[in-house]
Motif scaffolding. Structure first.
Motif, PDB file in Angstrom:
ATOM      1  N   ARG A  66       0.823  -1.219   0.000  1.00 35.15           N
ATOM      2  CA  ARG A  66       0.000   0.000   0.000  1.00 35.15           C
ATOM      3  C   ARG A  66       0.855   1.267   0.000  1.00 35.15           C
ATOM      4  NH1 ARG A  66      -3.113  -4.748   0.829  1.00 35.15           N
ATOM      5  NH2 ARG A  66      -5.245  -4.227   0.261  1.00 35.15           N
ATOM      6  N   LEU A  67       2.177   1.114   0.053  1.00 37.79           N
ATOM      7  CA  LEU A  67       3.045   2.269  -0.154  1.00 37.79           C
ATOM      8  C   LEU A  67       2.949   2.725  -1.592  1.00 37.79           C
ATOM      9  CD1 LEU A  67       6.404   1.193   1.521  1.00 37.79           C
ATOM     10  CD2 LEU A  67       4.725   2.793   2.393  1.00 37.79           C
ATOM     11  N   CYS A  68       2.630   1.772  -2.462  1.00 38.51           N
ATOM     12  CA  CYS A  68       2.751   2.060  -3.875  1.00 38.51           C
ATOM     13  C   CYS A  68       1.784   1.216  -4.673  1.00 38.51           C
ATOM     14  CB  CYS A  68       4.174   1.766  -4.330  1.00 38.51           C
ATOM     15  SG  CYS A  68       4.345   1.842  -6.103  1.00 38.51           S
ATOM     16  N   PRO A  72       3.137  -2.339  -6.496  1.00 31.90           N
ATOM     17  CA  PRO A  72       2.882  -2.991  -5.207  1.00 31.90           C
ATOM     18  C   PRO A  72       3.556  -4.353  -5.106  1.00 31.90           C
ATOM     19  CG  PRO A  72       0.894  -3.030  -6.572  1.00 31.90           C
ATOM     20  CD  PRO A  72       1.877  -2.123  -7.245  1.00 31.90           C
ATOM     21  N   VAL A  73       3.643  -5.044  -6.231  1.00 33.14           N
ATOM     22  CA  VAL A  73       4.229  -6.386  -6.231  1.00 33.14           C
ATOM     23  C   VAL A  73       5.703  -6.337  -5.810  1.00 33.14           C
ATOM     24  CG1 VAL A  73       4.956  -8.257  -7.762  1.00 33.14           C
ATOM     25  CG2 VAL A  73       2.619  -7.369  -7.895  1.00 33.14           C
ATOM     26  N   SER A  74       6.413  -5.301  -6.220  1.00 28.39           N
ATOM     27  CA  SER A  74       7.823  -5.200  -5.862  1.00 28.39           C
ATOM     28  C   SER A  74       7.989  -5.098  -4.355  1.00 28.39           C
ATOM     29  CB  SER A  74       8.458  -3.968  -6.517  1.00 28.39           C
ATOM     30  OG  SER A  74       8.179  -3.968  -7.884  1.00 28.39           O
ATOM     31  N   HIS A  75       7.155  -4.264  -3.740  1.00 27.53           N
ATOM     32  CA  HIS A  75       7.227  -4.141  -2.281  1.00 27.53           C
ATOM     33  C   HIS A  75       6.786  -5.440  -1.610  1.00 27.53           C
ATOM     34  CE1 HIS A  75       8.418   0.021  -1.855  1.00 27.53           C
ATOM     35  NE2 HIS A  75       7.627   0.315  -2.851  1.00 27.53           N
ATOM     36  N   HIS A  76       5.742  -6.020  -2.151  1.00 29.60           N
ATOM     37  CA  HIS A  76       5.245  -7.289  -1.616  1.00 29.60           C
ATOM     38  C   HIS A  76       6.357  -8.338  -1.623  1.00 29.60           C
ATOM     39  CE1 HIS A  76       2.155 -10.231  -0.619  1.00 29.60           C
ATOM     40  NE2 HIS A  76       2.514 -10.990  -1.636  1.00 29.60           N
ATOM     41  N   ASP A 447      11.223   7.562 -14.408  1.00 28.15           N
ATOM     42  CA  ASP A 447       9.986   6.917 -13.971  1.00 28.15           C
ATOM     43  C   ASP A 447       9.874   6.997 -12.448  1.00 28.15           C
ATOM     44  OD1 ASP A 447       7.683   5.446 -13.862  1.00 28.15           O
ATOM     45  OD2 ASP A 447       8.599   3.521 -14.367  1.00 28.15           O
ATOM     46  N   PRO A 448      10.004   8.212 -11.893  1.00 25.40           N
ATOM     47  CA  PRO A 448      10.035   8.288 -10.433  1.00 25.40           C
ATOM     48  C   PRO A 448       8.718   7.840  -9.837  1.00 25.40           C
ATOM     49  CG  PRO A 448       9.717  10.475 -11.335  1.00 25.40           C
ATOM     50  CD  PRO A 448       9.971   9.559 -12.501  1.00 25.40           C
ATOM     51  N   CYS A 449       8.800   7.132  -8.756  1.00 24.08           N
ATOM     52  CA  CYS A 449       7.644   6.606  -8.088  1.00 24.08           C
ATOM     53  C   CYS A 449       7.582   7.348  -6.770  1.00 24.08           C
ATOM     54  CB  CYS A 449       7.852   5.112  -7.879  1.00 24.08           C
ATOM     55  SG  CYS A 449       6.347   4.212  -7.799  1.00 24.08           S
ATOM     56  N   LEU A 450       6.887   8.460  -6.771  1.00 20.59           N
ATOM     57  CA  LEU A 450       6.943   9.328  -5.606  1.00 20.59           C
ATOM     58  C   LEU A 450       5.929   8.934  -4.542  1.00 20.59           C
ATOM     59  CD1 LEU A 450       7.459  12.594  -7.627  1.00 20.59           C
ATOM     60  CD2 LEU A 450       9.186  11.100  -6.652  1.00 20.59           C
ATOM     61  N   SER A 451       5.309   7.785  -4.716  1.00 18.26           N
ATOM     62  CA  SER A 451       4.428   7.267  -3.677  1.00 18.26           C
ATOM     63  C   SER A 451       5.218   6.443  -2.682  1.00 18.26           C
ATOM     64  CB  SER A 451       3.334   6.375  -4.250  1.00 18.26           C
ATOM     65  OG  SER A 451       2.098   6.932  -4.023  1.00 18.26           O
TER      66      SER A 451
ATOM     67  N   CYS B  25      -1.494   5.761  -2.463  1.00 19.53           N
ATOM     68  CA  CYS B  25      -0.451   5.018  -3.169  1.00 19.53           C
ATOM     69  C   CYS B  25      -0.628   5.025  -4.680  1.00 19.53           C
ATOM     70  CB  CYS B  25      -0.415   3.583  -2.661  1.00 19.53           C
ATOM     71  SG  CYS B  25      -1.740   2.572  -3.309  1.00 19.53           S
ATOM     72  N   PHE B  26      -1.661   5.690  -5.161  1.00 17.08           N
ATOM     73  CA  PHE B  26      -1.995   5.708  -6.588  1.00 17.08           C
ATOM     74  C   PHE B  26      -2.601   4.396  -7.084  1.00 17.08           C
ATOM     75  CE2 PHE B  26      -1.520   9.389  -9.088  1.00 17.08           C
ATOM     76  CZ  PHE B  26      -0.792  10.262  -8.309  1.00 17.08           C
ATOM     77  N   GLY B  27      -2.829   3.477  -6.188  1.00 20.26           N
ATOM     78  CA  GLY B  27      -3.438   2.210  -6.583  1.00 20.26           C
ATOM     79  C   GLY B  27      -4.828   2.400  -7.165  1.00 20.26           C
ATOM     80  N   CYS B  28      -5.565   3.395  -6.680  1.00 17.77           N
ATOM     81  CA  CYS B  28      -6.913   3.629  -7.215  1.00 17.77           C
ATOM     82  C   CYS B  28      -6.830   4.123  -8.662  1.00 17.77           C
ATOM     83  CB  CYS B  28      -7.669   4.631  -6.344  1.00 17.77           C
ATOM     84  SG  CYS B  28      -7.983   4.037  -4.661  1.00 17.77           S
ATOM     85  N   HIS B  29      -5.843   4.988  -8.930  1.00 14.52           N
ATOM     86  CA  HIS B  29      -5.663   5.418 -10.320  1.00 14.52           C
ATOM     87  C   HIS B  29      -5.260   4.241 -11.207  1.00 14.52           C
ATOM     88  CE1 HIS B  29      -5.821   9.597  -8.938  1.00 14.52           C
ATOM     89  NE2 HIS B  29      -5.975   9.926 -10.209  1.00 14.52           N
ATOM     90  N   MET B  30      -4.435   3.370 -10.650  1.00 12.94           N
ATOM     91  CA  MET B  30      -4.019   2.184 -11.410  1.00 12.94           C
ATOM     92  C   MET B  30      -5.241   1.329 -11.736  1.00 12.94           C
ATOM     93  SD  MET B  30      -0.846   2.143 -12.066  1.00 12.94           S
ATOM     94  CE  MET B  30      -0.203   0.488 -12.216  1.00 12.94           C
ATOM     95  N   SER B  31      -6.103   1.186 -10.752  1.00 14.40           N
ATOM     96  CA  SER B  31      -7.294   0.376 -10.961  1.00 14.40           C
ATOM     97  C   SER B  31      -8.217   1.025 -11.995  1.00 14.40           C
ATOM     98  CB  SER B  31      -8.020   0.206  -9.621  1.00 14.40           C
ATOM     99  OG  SER B  31      -8.865  -0.899  -9.672  1.00 14.40           O
TER     100      SER B  31
END
Lengths: 489, 189
Positions: A66-68, A72-76, A447-451, B25-31
């Motif tokens: 949920r950080l990203c 998400p899979v990478s963190h997982h 491709d910065p992931c600022l989340s 986390c932007f997951g909602c936008h991803m969805s």
């Protein structure tokens, strides 16, 4: 202006207004109004390292994702690898390892496709300074419908792989301590295999397009280019490795700083500096020191650093990339996109190979061990090397957590690229929306992931301030929603 | 509530939609993007104002605002208010916007404790100090769901809501119907 900004800060407590943003750029000018310093500020903070304390270790892989929502899979998986160690497991069953790899390749494909097609391709297809209203994925769908649909479908396929393994496209559940929670059925495998030839063809097209964008546009070569150090993971033979291996760091000329370093000692080779103007820290290689030790991670680092790629189509693409660099490293920042698509192609080939491997259908999924107090996991996330480090109490609750997120490793590099582009395009020029977008294009290449580090999806709201050496604000510009430039000095 | 557009009307002008992510986390936008090819069909009826996928930096007058994420700093509050002022309908999307979600887990600690952990006590940190600069917005002492600050018209739950759920709520609004999700699209995980 200083007073005005102080007011805005005060507003932050009693929230009224300011240009919103996750990221911001500040430029410092010398007496001759040349750019002396450029800063890319990260403005959000979430406090994960603290609030995870006291939680049971087995929860970690589930809420770190949920950080990203973008990777998400990478963190997982990085967290799961750390948790494996906490339960005393150093090696999973072959089936569990392959299922996790399959999940990770799905993730790499979807994230890379999203970044190129949905977020970056408008800059590269329409031009950095093209019409703001059209410079987005909707514009690409209008002008290049076939290409846009290929991109959408590549990402879709990656997401489908993730869904099959983890039950959901975003924030699914795949791992348990020491393994995975379910196997792959023959029906699921066959469904994924059904589309793989199209996926391979689209991936090859994406590589070809990027190769063309890069090689046929010499102006792209110097754009934000940095002769940097690189850090990535490689396999035991020096091959491109996204899931598990040793750490390799190189100087700009390709000579090794270290190789096959065990990631569980990462804190011996990387330190992180705090700077007052960003919530994102600045990592560097300890051996080279704070000033010279900054490095780049991600696709460009990986494709430069590896000795070969184990899958043939991607290896052939890598060789063309290598030839472009005359056998040495390619330092062009925009070559990140090209390297990224080579990884999409590799992911497509790797997914096919895993699906055709009978072991992927196995049912031996979990290994047990003796509990330990410390676990460190690493993975090559789409954006680069990702470290998760946890220490637990006797009752299995988290005592200490440390994360070095991929985008954080690129922090200094993004700042350096912004400075390079500002020097070249803004220095002495009237600043227009189109020119401002050049700064974003440079940052976007990473491709910065600022989340994770506090994510913003692709486009950073932008404010540029020019400050002379004596501290006077020379110019202050914000992009209005219409795309017009608003000056507040 | 007034329907956004009657069915016959949206062939004439498109419904304007803005989206943003606050502390999330932007997951909602991803969805949302997980609509995949169906997004092409949606674009026949919808045009985007401020959204992370375009370069429009501020919310313009819109029919629908989709907001993901909770409030964790002053900028988040500012953006939320700008959305509320400009959008006829505001939809709180996902766990963070609705109840604070994972970002609100920091509410069990003081902000000071969180900052000290990240910037003073972390492994391998040089020059330890808590960032403090006019360029970075002030953090709120607690993380809040968005309904504590503005009126929310609809809630779309899930972590994240599925692409089908996004499409259903938008389609209902486009057709001038009261949005309603069937049980199978209603998830909170």
């Amino acid at each position: 202006m200083e007073q005005n900004r102080a007011n805005l800060r005060r507003v932050a407590v009693d929230p009224v207004t300011r240009v919103e943003g996750h990221g911001k750029i500040t430029l410092l000018l010398d007496d001759a109004n040349h750019v002396r310093e450029a800063r890319f500020h990260i403005v959000e903070f979430r406090g994960f390292e603290k609030f995870i304390q006291g939680r049971p270790y087995w929860e970690v892989p589930y809420f770190v994702q949920r950080l990203c929502g973008i990777c998400p899979v990478s963190h997982h998986l990085a967290a799961a690898k750390a948790v494996d160690q906490l339960v005393g497991v150093d090696e999973l069953t072959p089936t569990a390892t392959k299922l996790r790899k399959l999940l990770h390749f799905g993730q790499t494909m979807q994230s890379h496709a999203l970044h190129f097609f949905h977020l970056s391709s408008p800059d590269l297809l329409f031009g950095f300074g093209s019409n703001l209203e059209h410079r987005n994925i909707v514009g690409v769908i209008e002008d290049y419908p076939d290409l846009a649909l290929k991109g959408v479908r590549l990402r879709k396929y990656g997401q489908q792989v993730i869904e099959v393994i983890s039950g959901k496209r975003v924030h699914g559940a795949a791992t348990v301590p020491g393994g995975v929670n379910k196997g792959l059925t023959i029906a699921e495998r066959d469904r994924l295999l059904g589309d793989i030839n199209d996926v391979l063809a689209w991936s090859q097209d994406a590589v070809d397009l990027n190769e063309k964008i890069h090689t046929e546009h010499p102006e792209n070569h110097g754009f934000g280019r940095l002769n940097s150090n690189y850090l990535s993971m490689v396999g035991g033979k020096g091959e491109l490795e996204l899931y598990h291996g040793g750490l390799r760091a190189s100087r700009p000329d390709g000579s090794k700083i270290f190789d096959q370093f065990d990631y569980r000692g990462y804190y011996n080779i990387i330190r992180e500096e705090v700077r007052s103007w960003s919530y994102m820290k600045f990592p560097y290689l300890t051996e080279l020191g704070r000033d010279d030790g900054w490095y780049r991670v991600g696709p460009l680092a990986r494709i430069n650093s590896c000795d070969f790629i184990s899958t043939p189509m991607a290896e052939s693409a890598r060789q063309r990339f290598k030839a472009f660099g005359n056998g040495g490293y390619v330092h062009d920042t925009l070559a990140y996109h090209w390297a990224r698509m080579i990884e999409v192609l590799h992911s497509a080939e790797a997914i096919r190979d895993l699906l055709l491997d009978p072991e992927i259908l196995g049912s031996d999924l979990v290994v047990k061990g003796e509990k330990r107090e410390e676990g460190i996991g690493v993975i090559e996330a789409p954006r680069g090397t990702l470290f998760h480090h946890y220490k637990v109490n006797e009752d299995g609750t988290i005592k200490k957590a440390n994360l070095i997120v991929s985008t954080t490793s690129n922090n200094q590099a993004m700042n350096e690229s912004v400075r390079s582009v500002a020097n070249e395009y803004l220095d002495g020029n009237e600043i227009t929306e189109g020119l401002l977008n050049h700064l974003e294009v440079a940052i976007r290449a990473y491709d910065p992931c600022l989340s994770c580090a506090t994510h913003a999806l692709g486009k950073m709201p932008l404010e540029v301030e020019l400050i002379s050496a004596d501290g006077e604000t020379v110019d202050h510009i914000e992009k209005a929603s219409s795309g017009a430039i608003k000056r507040t000095v | 509530m007034t329907p956004v557009k009657k069915r016959e009307a949206y062939t004439v002008s498109k419904v304007r939609v803005a989206t943003t992510s606050l502390a999330g986390c932007f997951g909602c936008h991803m969805s949302f993007l997980d609509m995949d090819e169906r997004i092409v069909g949606l674009l026949e009826h919808v045009e985007f104002s401020r959204s992370p996928i375009n370069d429009i930096k501020h919310c313009e007058p819109c029919d629908i605002g989709l907001i993901e994420g909770a409030l964790c700093n002053a900028d988040n509050v500012h953006v939320l208010k700008e959305f509320r002022e400009n959008c006829k309908i505001v939809i709180a999307v996902g766990a963070c916007a609705i109840n604070g979600g994972v970002p609100a887990m920091r509410n069990h600690f003081t902000l000071q404790e969180c900052l000290e952990e990240a910037f003073l006590d972390e492994i391998g940190v040089d020059n330890p100090h808590i960032p403090n600069d006019v360029e970075i917005p002030l953090l709120l002492s607690k993380v809040h769901p968005i309904h504590e600050v503005v009126k929310v018209d609809y809630y779309l739950p899930g972590c994240p809501p599925s692409a089908d759920a996004f499409l259903k709520i938008l389609t209902d609004l486009l057709e001038g119907k009261e949005p309603s999700l069937p049980k199978e699209m209603l998830h909170y995980d």
